[in-house]
Design a protein around this motif. Structure first.
Motif, PDB file in Angstrom:
ATOM      1  N   VAL A  43     -28.340  18.591 -22.544  1.00  0.00           N
ATOM      2  CA  VAL A  43     -28.239  17.426 -23.567  1.00  0.00           C
ATOM      3  C   VAL A  43     -29.740  16.933 -23.799  1.00  0.00           C
ATOM      4  CG1 VAL A  43     -27.474  15.470 -24.350  1.00  0.00           C
ATOM      5  CG2 VAL A  43     -26.118  16.880 -23.260  1.00  0.00           C
ATOM      6  N   LYS A  44     -30.341  16.692 -22.702  1.00  0.00           N
ATOM      7  CA  LYS A  44     -31.886  15.884 -23.017  1.00  0.00           C
ATOM      8  C   LYS A  44     -32.742  17.122 -23.700  1.00  0.00           C
ATOM      9  CE  LYS A  44     -35.585  13.590 -20.458  1.00  0.00           C
ATOM     10  NZ  LYS A  44     -36.074  13.365 -19.064  1.00  0.00           N
ATOM     11  N   ILE A  46     -31.888  19.492 -25.355  1.00  0.00           N
ATOM     12  CA  ILE A  46     -31.455  19.667 -27.038  1.00  0.00           C
ATOM     13  C   ILE A  46     -32.140  18.410 -27.678  1.00  0.00           C
ATOM     14  CG2 ILE A  46     -29.696  19.883 -28.524  1.00  0.00           C
ATOM     15  CD1 ILE A  46     -27.940  20.716 -26.172  1.00  0.00           C
ATOM     16  N   GLN A  47     -32.095  17.407 -27.269  1.00  0.00           N
ATOM     17  CA  GLN A  47     -32.499  16.336 -28.052  1.00  0.00           C
ATOM     18  C   GLN A  47     -34.146  16.085 -27.916  1.00  0.00           C
ATOM     19  OE1 GLN A  47     -30.986  13.018 -25.423  1.00  0.00           O
ATOM     20  NE2 GLN A  47     -29.039  12.881 -26.821  1.00  0.00           N
ATOM     21  N   GLU A  48     -34.725  16.885 -27.294  1.00  0.00           N
ATOM     22  CA  GLU A  48     -35.980  16.843 -27.297  1.00  0.00           C
ATOM     23  C   GLU A  48     -36.506  18.249 -27.852  1.00  0.00           C
ATOM     24  OE1 GLU A  48     -37.205  16.945 -23.106  1.00  0.00           O
ATOM     25  OE2 GLU A  48     -37.090  15.039 -22.927  1.00  0.00           O
ATOM     26  N   GLY A  49     -35.478  19.100 -28.313  1.00  0.00           N
ATOM     27  CA  GLY A  49     -35.843  20.496 -29.294  1.00  0.00           C
ATOM     28  C   GLY A  49     -36.529  21.187 -28.220  1.00  0.00           C
ATOM     29  N   TRP A  51     -35.757  24.345 -26.636  1.00  0.00           N
ATOM     30  CA  TRP A  51     -34.685  25.427 -26.640  1.00  0.00           C
ATOM     31  C   TRP A  51     -34.787  26.336 -25.541  1.00  0.00           C
ATOM     32  CZ3 TRP A  51     -30.067  24.534 -28.727  1.00  0.00           C
ATOM     33  CH2 TRP A  51     -30.087  23.830 -29.545  1.00  0.00           C
ATOM     34  N   GLU A 152     -21.473  19.180 -28.329  1.00  0.00           N
ATOM     35  CA  GLU A 152     -21.224  17.855 -28.337  1.00  0.00           C
ATOM     36  C   GLU A 152     -22.184  17.083 -28.645  1.00  0.00           C
ATOM     37  OE1 GLU A 152     -18.260  15.908 -27.814  1.00  0.00           O
ATOM     38  OE2 GLU A 152     -17.337  17.779 -27.840  1.00  0.00           O
ATOM     39  N   THR A 153     -23.489  17.376 -28.594  1.00  0.00           N
ATOM     40  CA  THR A 153     -24.708  16.814 -28.956  1.00  0.00           C
ATOM     41  C   THR A 153     -25.076  17.058 -30.541  1.00  0.00           C
ATOM     42  OG1 THR A 153     -25.605  17.265 -26.997  1.00  0.00           O
ATOM     43  CG2 THR A 153     -27.416  16.863 -28.801  1.00  0.00           C
ATOM     44  N   LEU A 154     -24.637  18.378 -31.169  1.00  0.00           N
ATOM     45  CA  LEU A 154     -24.804  18.428 -32.397  1.00  0.00           C
ATOM     46  C   LEU A 154     -23.681  18.447 -33.416  1.00  0.00           C
ATOM     47  CD1 LEU A 154     -26.992  21.737 -31.923  1.00  0.00           C
ATOM     48  CD2 LEU A 154     -27.930  19.253 -32.028  1.00  0.00           C
TER      49      LEU A 154
END
Length: 201
Positions: A43-44, A46-49, A51, A152-154
Motif C-alpha cells: 500500500v505504501k 502504491i501511494q508513493e507511485g 510500481w 483497496e488503495t485505488l
C-alpha cells in the motif's frame, strides 16, 4: 537487492514453502502479522507511485510461506471445504493441508477445468456453478492477498460490493449521510441487469 538482502527478506516473509511443515505447529499469529506487514508495504509503495517496488513486494508475498499457509487455511476452513473440483480432491487432514502449502508454486502451474454443477433457483430454473479444484482455489486466495492492497488503495471509496471489511451496513450509512441533507437528491435509481451472469449462448 543483494543476495543477502533477498535471503533476509524471504526469512521475514516466512520459511521456504518447500520445507517440511507441521500444520499444528504453525504460529498463525505470526503468519497474519507477516502477511499484513507485506500488504502494508505494498500500500505504501502504491501511494508513493513506486510500481517496481509494488511488483517486487507482490512477488515476495506470493512466494512466502506465510501467504501460502494462509491461503490453504482459508480454502480449507470456509463453507466449500468439503466440495471437490474435477480431481475429486479435498484437503481435510493436517497432513494434506501441510503438503498443499508446498504445491502452491507459479512455475508450471496450469489451472484445472471447473466442475459444473447445477442448483435450483427460486423460479424453478437451474443456475450453473463452476467449482475449481482445491489447489486452484488456494492459488486464487494466494494471489488475492497480493492484489487486494492495490484494489483497496485505488478503488472508489464509495463502492461496497465484494470489498474487504465492508458490509451492506456501510453502504446504508453512506446513503444516509448523502441523503439526509436539505439539498440532497430526492430520487434514488435502482438498477439490475437481468440474467447478468447467465451464459451468453
Amino acid at each position: 537487492m543483494t543476495a543477502t538482502t533477498a535471503v533476509q527478506a524471504e526469512m521475514v516473509a516466512g520459511a521456504a514453502s518447500h520445507d517440511l511443515v507441521d500444520w499444528h505447529a504453525i504460529d498463525w499469529r505470526r503468519v497474519h502479522q507477516t502477511v499484513r506487514r507485506l500488504q502494508a508495504r505494498i500500500v505504501k509503495a502504491i501511494q508513493e507511485g513506486r510500481w517496481g517496488k509494488v511488483h517486487a513486494l507482490q512477488h515476495l508475498l506470493t512466494h512466502s510461506f506465510s501467504a501460502k499457509a494462509l491461503a490453504v487455511r482459508r480454502v480449507t476452513e470456509n463453507q466449500g471445504k468439503r466440495t471437490a473440483g474435477v480431481d475429486r480432491v479435498t484437503w481435510q487432514t493436517p497432513e494434506q493441508k501441510a503438503t498443499a502449502v508446498g504445491t502452491l508454486r507459479q512455475r508450471g502451474y496450469r489451472p484445472q477445468p471447473l466442475r459444473r454443477v447445477y442448483v435450483a433457483k427460486s423460479n424453478g430454473k437451474l443456475r450453473g456453478l463452476g467449482i475449481p479444484t482445491m489447489r486452484d482455489r488456494a492459488m486464487q486466495a494466494l494471489y488475492l492477498l497480493a492484489l487486494d492492497p492495490i484494489a483497496e488503495t485505488l478503488a472508489d471509496p464509495n463502492s461496497y460490493g465484494f470489498r474487504t471489511h465492508r458490509a451492506p451496513a456501510d453502504a446504508i450509512e453512506q446513503c444516509f449521510i448523502a441523503l439526509a441533507k436539505k439539498a440532497s437528491p430526492q430520487w434514488i435509481l435502482e438498477g439490475d441487469i437481468r440474467a447478468c451472469f447467465d451464459p451468453a449462448c
